[in-house]
Design a protein around this motif. Structure first.
Motif, PDB file in Angstrom:
ATOM      1  N   THR A  91       0.512  -1.288  -0.063  1.00  0.00           N
ATOM      2  CA  THR A  91       0.067   0.089  -0.015  1.00  0.00           C
ATOM      3  C   THR A  91       0.857   1.242  -0.045  1.00  0.00           C
ATOM      4  OG1 THR A  91      -1.846  -0.985   1.244  1.00  0.00           O
ATOM      5  CG2 THR A  91      -1.845   1.275   1.343  1.00  0.00           C
ATOM      6  N   ASN A  92       1.938   1.180   0.905  1.00  0.00           N
ATOM      7  CA  ASN A  92       2.832   2.376   0.960  1.00  0.00           C
ATOM      8  C   ASN A  92       3.600   2.781  -0.392  1.00  0.00           C
ATOM      9  OD1 ASN A  92       2.331   3.154   3.704  1.00  0.00           O
ATOM     10  ND2 ASN A  92       3.635   1.231   4.317  1.00  0.00           N
ATOM     11  N   ILE A  93       3.902   1.638  -1.021  1.00  0.00           N
ATOM     12  CA  ILE A  93       4.686   1.984  -2.253  1.00  0.00           C
ATOM     13  C   ILE A  93       3.485   2.427  -3.329  1.00  0.00           C
ATOM     14  CG2 ILE A  93       5.650   0.745  -4.404  1.00  0.00           C
ATOM     15  CD1 ILE A  93       7.351  -0.865  -2.289  1.00  0.00           C
ATOM     16  N   ARG A  94       2.423   1.861  -3.549  1.00  0.00           N
ATOM     17  CA  ARG A  94       1.454   2.376  -4.421  1.00  0.00           C
ATOM     18  C   ARG A  94       1.001   3.733  -4.281  1.00  0.00           C
ATOM     19  NH1 ARG A  94      -3.337   0.429  -3.423  1.00  0.00           N
ATOM     20  NH2 ARG A  94      -4.026   0.712  -5.331  1.00  0.00           N
ATOM     21  N   ARG A  95       0.967   4.245  -3.038  1.00  0.00           N
ATOM     22  CA  ARG A  95       0.766   5.745  -2.746  1.00  0.00           C
ATOM     23  C   ARG A  95       2.088   6.625  -3.110  1.00  0.00           C
ATOM     24  NH1 ARG A  95      -0.682   4.729   2.127  1.00  0.00           N
ATOM     25  NH2 ARG A  95       1.532   5.514   2.982  1.00  0.00           N
ATOM     26  N   VAL A  96       3.196   6.073  -3.041  1.00  0.00           N
ATOM     27  CA  VAL A  96       4.239   6.939  -3.358  1.00  0.00           C
ATOM     28  C   VAL A  96       4.312   7.036  -4.921  1.00  0.00           C
ATOM     29  CG1 VAL A  96       6.880   7.183  -3.435  1.00  0.00           C
ATOM     30  CG2 VAL A  96       5.773   6.388  -1.280  1.00  0.00           C
ATOM     31  N   ILE A  97       3.998   5.860  -5.596  1.00  0.00           N
ATOM     32  CA  ILE A  97       3.918   5.874  -7.126  1.00  0.00           C
ATOM     33  C   ILE A  97       2.843   6.667  -7.621  1.00  0.00           C
ATOM     34  CG2 ILE A  97       3.642   4.341  -9.194  1.00  0.00           C
ATOM     35  CD1 ILE A  97       5.100   2.224  -7.893  1.00  0.00           C
ATOM     36  N   ALA A  98       1.895   6.631  -6.708  1.00  0.00           N
ATOM     37  CA  ALA A  98       0.660   7.430  -7.261  1.00  0.00           C
ATOM     38  C   ALA A  98       0.828   8.762  -7.186  1.00  0.00           C
ATOM     39  CB  ALA A  98      -0.687   7.163  -6.527  1.00  0.00           C
ATOM     40  N   ARG A  99       1.566   9.156  -6.261  1.00  0.00           N
ATOM     41  CA  ARG A  99       1.763  10.780  -6.324  1.00  0.00           C
ATOM     42  C   ARG A  99       3.334  11.250  -6.927  1.00  0.00           C
ATOM     43  NH1 ARG A  99       0.791  10.956   0.570  1.00  0.00           N
ATOM     44  NH2 ARG A  99      -1.690  10.776   0.549  1.00  0.00           N
ATOM     45  N   ALA A 100       4.198  10.482  -6.577  1.00  0.00           N
ATOM     46  CA  ALA A 100       5.623  10.972  -7.233  1.00  0.00           C
ATOM     47  C   ALA A 100       5.441  10.721  -8.807  1.00  0.00           C
ATOM     48  CB  ALA A 100       6.617  10.343  -6.782  1.00  0.00           C
ATOM     49  N   VAL A 101       4.878  10.017  -9.260  1.00  0.00           N
ATOM     50  CA  VAL A 101       4.899   9.275 -10.671  1.00  0.00           C
ATOM     51  C   VAL A 101       3.573   9.788 -11.546  1.00  0.00           C
ATOM     52  CG1 VAL A 101       5.195   7.529 -12.414  1.00  0.00           C
ATOM     53  CG2 VAL A 101       6.691   7.520 -10.251  1.00  0.00           C
ATOM     54  N   ASP A 102       2.636   9.557 -10.890  1.00  0.00           N
ATOM     55  CA  ASP A 102       1.254   9.702 -11.599  1.00  0.00           C
ATOM     56  C   ASP A 102       0.752  11.037 -11.367  1.00  0.00           C
ATOM     57  OD1 ASP A 102       1.900   7.070 -12.837  1.00  0.00           O
ATOM     58  OD2 ASP A 102       0.520   6.182 -10.976  1.00  0.00           O
ATOM     59  N   GLY A 103       1.131  11.848 -10.052  1.00  0.00           N
ATOM     60  CA  GLY A 103       0.498  13.004  -9.783  1.00  0.00           C
ATOM     61  C   GLY A 103      -1.009  12.907  -9.220  1.00  0.00           C
ATOM     62  N   GLN A 104      -1.245  11.711  -8.727  1.00  0.00           N
ATOM     63  CA  GLN A 104      -2.448  11.701  -7.926  1.00  0.00           C
ATOM     64  C   GLN A 104      -2.365  11.446  -6.529  1.00  0.00           C
ATOM     65  OE1 GLN A 104      -5.249  11.374  -9.763  1.00  0.00           O
ATOM     66  NE2 GLN A 104      -4.093  11.502 -11.771  1.00  0.00           N
ATOM     67  N   ALA A 105      -3.485  11.989  -5.909  1.00  0.00           N
ATOM     68  CA  ALA A 105      -3.285  11.859  -4.385  1.00  0.00           C
ATOM     69  C   ALA A 105      -3.361  10.843  -3.818  1.00  0.00           C
ATOM     70  CB  ALA A 105      -4.569  12.715  -3.785  1.00  0.00           C
ATOM     71  N   GLU A 106      -3.965  10.000  -4.434  1.00  0.00           N
ATOM     72  CA  GLU A 106      -4.112   8.459  -3.949  1.00  0.00           C
ATOM     73  C   GLU A 106      -4.083   7.408  -5.123  1.00  0.00           C
ATOM     74  OE1 GLU A 106      -4.088   7.434  -0.815  1.00  0.00           O
ATOM     75  OE2 GLU A 106      -4.328   9.425   0.053  1.00  0.00           O
ATOM     76  N   PRO A 107      -3.540   6.133  -4.808  1.00  0.00           N
ATOM     77  CA  PRO A 107      -3.703   5.275  -5.723  1.00  0.00           C
ATOM     78  C   PRO A 107      -4.997   4.651  -6.174  1.00  0.00           C
ATOM     79  CG  PRO A 107      -3.100   4.082  -3.827  1.00  0.00           C
ATOM     80  CD  PRO A 107      -3.027   5.578  -3.552  1.00  0.00           C
ATOM     81  N   GLY A 108      -5.159   4.139  -7.345  1.00  0.00           N
ATOM     82  CA  GLY A 108      -6.543   3.485  -7.556  1.00  0.00           C
ATOM     83  C   GLY A 108      -6.624   2.044  -6.652  1.00  0.00           C
ATOM     84  N   PRO A 109      -7.621   1.348  -7.120  1.00  0.00           N
ATOM     85  CA  PRO A 109      -7.758  -0.068  -6.435  1.00  0.00           C
ATOM     86  C   PRO A 109      -6.715  -0.965  -6.921  1.00  0.00           C
ATOM     87  CG  PRO A 109      -9.935   0.450  -7.686  1.00  0.00           C
ATOM     88  CD  PRO A 109      -8.857   1.653  -7.965  1.00  0.00           C
ATOM     89  N   PRO A 110      -6.051  -1.717  -5.949  1.00  0.00           N
ATOM     90  CA  PRO A 110      -4.904  -2.584  -6.069  1.00  0.00           C
ATOM     91  C   PRO A 110      -5.214  -3.416  -7.133  1.00  0.00           C
ATOM     92  CG  PRO A 110      -5.550  -2.704  -3.786  1.00  0.00           C
ATOM     93  CD  PRO A 110      -6.544  -1.885  -4.563  1.00  0.00           C
ATOM     94  N   ASN A 111      -4.332  -3.572  -8.074  1.00  0.00           N
ATOM     95  CA  ASN A 111      -4.371  -4.427  -9.319  1.00  0.00           C
ATOM     96  C   ASN A 111      -2.808  -4.895  -9.785  1.00  0.00           C
ATOM     97  OD1 ASN A 111      -4.294  -5.483 -11.985  1.00  0.00           O
ATOM     98  ND2 ASN A 111      -5.891  -3.865 -12.763  1.00  0.00           N
ATOM     99  N   ALA A 112      -2.687  -5.933  -9.562  1.00  0.00           N
ATOM    100  CA  ALA A 112      -1.192  -6.625  -9.795  1.00  0.00           C
ATOM    101  C   ALA A 112      -0.837  -6.401 -11.192  1.00  0.00           C
ATOM    102  CB  ALA A 112      -1.199  -7.994  -9.238  1.00  0.00           C
TER     103      ALA A 112
END
Length: 294
Positions: free
Chosen positions: A141-162
């Motif tokens: 969950t933590n890594i998904r949030r960092v990628i969402a913000r730092a890379v994708d410019g989103q406040a939160e990641p979408g639903p988990p999807n491997a």
């Protein structure tokens, strides 16, 4: 926003080497079995609650074979108040499988790890990377949030999807094998203590200058509304926990009347007890109920 490994990985790894928390599973020489146990315990449980219980477990059961030699009841009893005690049953089953199939040695192959009870994409890759140094993306969950913000410019990641999350992290992995585990752990640590869900400390983040979310002015999350966690007090989870605490403290079967006296609402008690029996966290024995014995 640059997101190639050569931009993120050096910043993350340099930060991690200075700021990483001193945790048992990060010490040199920590065994693969200890890594596996810690990953089971860390699922949905805070680090500060896991550390003392992990040390107790590894002292008592330093190998998979040592745990497999005891009945599942002992694993559930030793799990204590970590929560979600099915993890204790799964860990006992995994220890038995490791002993029977792999000569008591935790496998390092992701597919072999995935074949063990209770192990999913995250845990399998975490063991392969952190215990054996292999190059895989590890996504929590933590890594998904960092990628969402730092890379994708989103406040939160979408639903988990491997199928989405693993390639996204894989694209950021450094080529240097020795740096891969550090980067996986560093991204996780940033999400855990800096890029947190509710109060991110952006000024302290090593990725602040590259963060797409920060550059965009911190746009609000506009994805699907996340379901709120149900209140614990008065819930079936609380009743299950009360019953489990009583079963853990007893070393003999407890009668129905003895257990039902723990909770005033009969229908809810019966539902909780039925759930524990269905999950094999409790079994009928000697006219009463006990922790699983085999």
């Amino acid at each position: 926003m640059p997101s190639a490994p050569e931009h993120l990985a050096p910043l993350v790894n340099e930060w991690f080497r200075v700021h990483a928390r001193d945790l048992p599973w990060r010490k040199p020489g920590f065994p693969a079995w200890g890594t596996l146990v810690s990953e089971f315990m860390l699922q949905q449980t805070q680090v500060n609650r896991v550390v003392p219980r992990l040390e107790e477990w590894l002292t008592r059961w330093p190998t998979p074979a040592a745990l497999a030699a005891e009945p599942p009841a002992e694993a559930v009893r030793a799990w204590g108040r970590l929560g979600y005690p099915r993890r204790a049953l799964w860990l006992h089953a995994a220890a038995t499988q490791i002993t029977d199939r792999h000569g008591g040695v935790v496998p390092e192959d992701v597919d072999a790890l995935l074949a063990l009870t209770g192990i999913g994409d995250y845990t399998a890759r975490a063991v392969a990377v952190f215990a054996y140094g292999h190059r895989h993306p590890v996504v929590d969950t933590n890594i998904r949030r960092v990628i969402a913000r730092a890379v994708d410019g989103q406040a939160e990641p979408g639903p988990p999807n491997a199928k989405v999350d693993l390639p996204a992290m894989n694209a950021l992995l450094p080529e240097d094998l020795a740096e891969t585990a550090t980067f996986n752990a560093g991204m996780m640590e940033i999400g855990a203590i800096v890029c947190t869900a509710r109060a991110p400390r952006c000024d302290d983040c090593p990725l602040s200058a590259l963060c797409a979310w920060r550059a965009a002015g911190y746009p609000a999350y506009d994805g699907p509304v996340k379901a709120k966690q149900k209140q614990f007090a008065g819930s079936d989870r609380q009743v299950r926990g009360i019953i489990m605490a009583e079963l853990r403290s007893a070393h003999h079967a407890l009668g129905h009347a003895e257990l039902s006296a723990l909770w005033p609402e009969e229908e809810q008690f019966e539902r909780a007890l039925s759930g524990l029996l269905s999950d094999r966290l409790a079994v009928r024995i000697d006219g009463g109920y006990a922790l699983p014995h085999d």
